[in-house]
Design an enzyme around this catalytic site. Structure first.
Site, PDB file in Angstrom:
ATOM      1  CE1 TYR A   1     -27.222 -14.433   6.707  1.00 31.26           C
ATOM      2  CE2 TYR A   1     -25.332 -14.586   5.232  1.00 31.26           C
ATOM      3  CZ  TYR A   1     -25.849 -14.506   6.507  1.00 31.26           C
ATOM      4  OH  TYR A   1     -24.995 -14.491   7.591  1.00 31.26           O
ATOM      5  CB  THR A   2     -25.866  -9.650   0.980  1.00 27.55           C
ATOM      6  OG1 THR A   2     -26.408  -8.782   1.984  1.00 27.55           O
ATOM      7  CG2 THR A   2     -26.872  -9.808  -0.140  1.00 27.55           C
TER       8      THR A   2
ATOM      9  CG  ASP B   1     -18.457 -11.675  -8.057  1.00 27.21           C
ATOM     10  OD1 ASP B   1     -19.418 -11.681  -7.253  1.00 27.21           O
ATOM     11  OD2 ASP B   1     -17.418 -11.023  -7.855  1.00 27.21           O
TER      12      ASP B   1
ATOM     13  CE1 TYR C   1     -24.281 -13.747  -0.924  1.00 27.49           C
ATOM     14  CE2 TYR C   1     -22.282 -13.733  -2.255  1.00 27.49           C
ATOM     15  CZ  TYR C   1     -23.569 -13.292  -2.028  1.00 27.49           C
ATOM     16  OH  TYR C   1     -24.157 -12.410  -2.902  1.00 27.49           O
TER      17      TYR C   1
ATOM     18  CE  LYS D   1     -27.052 -14.863  -4.670  1.00 23.46           C
ATOM     19  NZ  LYS D   1     -28.345 -14.140  -4.469  1.00 23.46           N
TER      20      LYS D   1
ATOM     21  CD1 TRP E   1     -16.949  -7.641  -6.194  1.00 26.17           C
ATOM     22  CD2 TRP E   1     -15.450  -6.004  -6.535  1.00 26.17           C
ATOM     23  NE1 TRP E   1     -15.696  -8.195  -6.140  1.00 26.17           N
ATOM     24  CE2 TRP E   1     -14.757  -7.225  -6.340  1.00 26.17           C
ATOM     25  CE3 TRP E   1     -14.715  -4.850  -6.777  1.00 26.17           C
ATOM     26  CZ2 TRP E   1     -13.374  -7.310  -6.373  1.00 26.17           C
ATOM     27  CZ3 TRP E   1     -13.329  -4.938  -6.809  1.00 26.17           C
ATOM     28  CH2 TRP E   1     -12.674  -6.144  -6.609  1.00 26.17           C
TER      29      TRP E   1
END
Ligand SMILES: NC(=O)c1ccc[n+]([C@@H]2O[C@H](COP(=O)([O-])OP(=O)(O)OC[C@H]3O[C@@H](n4cnc5c(N)ncnc54)[C@H](OP(=O)(O)O)[C@@H]3O)[C@@H](O)[C@H]2O)c1
Length: 298
Positions: A61-62, A102, A125, A129, A150
């Site tokens: 899920y981004t 990151d 988010y 993660k 990125w």
């Protein structure tokens, strides 16, 4: 060797599948429809049927800002999904390569983050993660967690494509200049995953654990935007934009907080897998050229 790739229709999943197929690897590339990783029974069945030698989890899920509202969904995909995969892999003694971020760091460190630095995510988010990493760690020993940053590629949504779209519509664009990170070309990351897979195939055992991989050199979003527009102009894209304008994070409020410094230290992955981390520049040129071609066809 047979590799099972989840999230195979996402930007990284496509690059990993393409890299594996190019090497003649037996590739089972499953999108969300074929394997929803939030459903344990789906994951177990998929792994039992395909019996891979290695699983690469590119599903995630981004939507970083939307995650602040869609917390349950973000955790279902980013925590429970990896948990089910790790469980199923562990039962069949299959190693798992999982992609993390990151954004597990808070950005207060002045130097690049290495794998021993404590995590402290600033947003939902990142928290989801981080929870996924912890589940994998609990459920299996044979895992690689690859933290990257990125990510951009020719397919899917990413910063490069957003900039190109906006640059063709507007004369000015404001871009944040006080967040620094590693733009990472999805093709380079896919090559790294193939390299790890090749090490595993040769030796059957590798140094499992967490690794960082971020494209070089680190740059701010504004600096990256400048590079994007320079290349786009040279490639002949019909830009309206004259110059991007540098702004601070405070001037661009978003639902999710972001770290000021999320630069990743690549030394461990370079040493362990004999990898030379690539500049993102060539990947950026390829993505701009691809975008130009698709524009011409319209
Ligand atoms: N993009 C970045 O900048 C970045 C940075 C650091 C780390 N990462 C990590 O890298 C990985 C790949 O990201 P990406 O950039 O390729 O993102 P992406 O383009 O959004 O791809 C993610 C894929 O996961 C799929 N997916 C979502 N929920 C799923 C579910 N329940 N079961 C199976 N598949 C599901 C999505 O399918 P649908 O298309 O159907 O939604 C999509 O195809 C993610 O783990 C992400 O957290 C990304």
């Amino acid at each position: 060797m047979r590799i099972l790739i989840t999230g195979a229709r996402g930007q990284l999943g496509r690059s990993v599948a393409a890299a594996a197929i190019e090497r003649g690897i037996d590739t089972v590339a499953l999108g969300r429809r074929q394997m929803d990783i939030t459903r344990a029974e789906n994951v177990n069945r998929g792994i039992e049927i395909s019996l891979p030698d290695l699983v690469v989890n590119c599903a995630g899920y981004t939507a970083v800002d939307r995650a602040e509202q869609e917390t349950t969904l973000a955790f279902a995909v980013n925590r429970d999904g990896p948990s089910h995969l790790a469980d199923a892999c562990s039962k069949k003694a299959i190693p798992l390569i999982h992609i993390s971020t990151d954004y597990v760091f808070d950005g207060r460190k002045q130097d690049p983050y290495d794998e021993t630095d404590p995590i402290c995510p600033l947003n939902v988010y990142g928290q989801s993660k981080a929870a996924g990493e912890s589940e994998i760690h609990k459920k299996t020993d044979r895992y690689i967690i690859l933290r990257t940053a990125w990510v951009f590629g020719a397919h899917g949504n990413n910063f490069v494509k957003t900039m190109l779209r906006l640059g063709c519509k507007h004369e000015t664009i404001r871009v944040v200049d006080d967040q620094i990170g590693n733009p990472t070309f999805s093709g380079s990351l896919a090559e790294v995953i193939m390299r790890i897979a090749a090490h595993y195939r040769r030796r059957n055992e590798i140094n499992w654990g967490i690794y960082h991989y971020g494209g070089q050199p680190p740059i701010s979003w504004y600096g990256f935007a400048q590079q994007i527009f320079q290349i786009a102009r040279r490639a002949g894209l019909p830009l309206k934009l004259t110059r991007p304008e540098a702004i601070s994070t405070d001037e661009y409020p978003t639902a999710a907080k972001r770290a000021a410094n999320s630069v990743l230290d690549n030394r461990k992955i370079e040493r362990t897998f004999d990898i030379r981390v690539e500049s993102w520049h060539a990947g950026l040129q390829a993505v701009v050229a691809h975008h130009r071609q698709t524009q011409k066809r319209r």
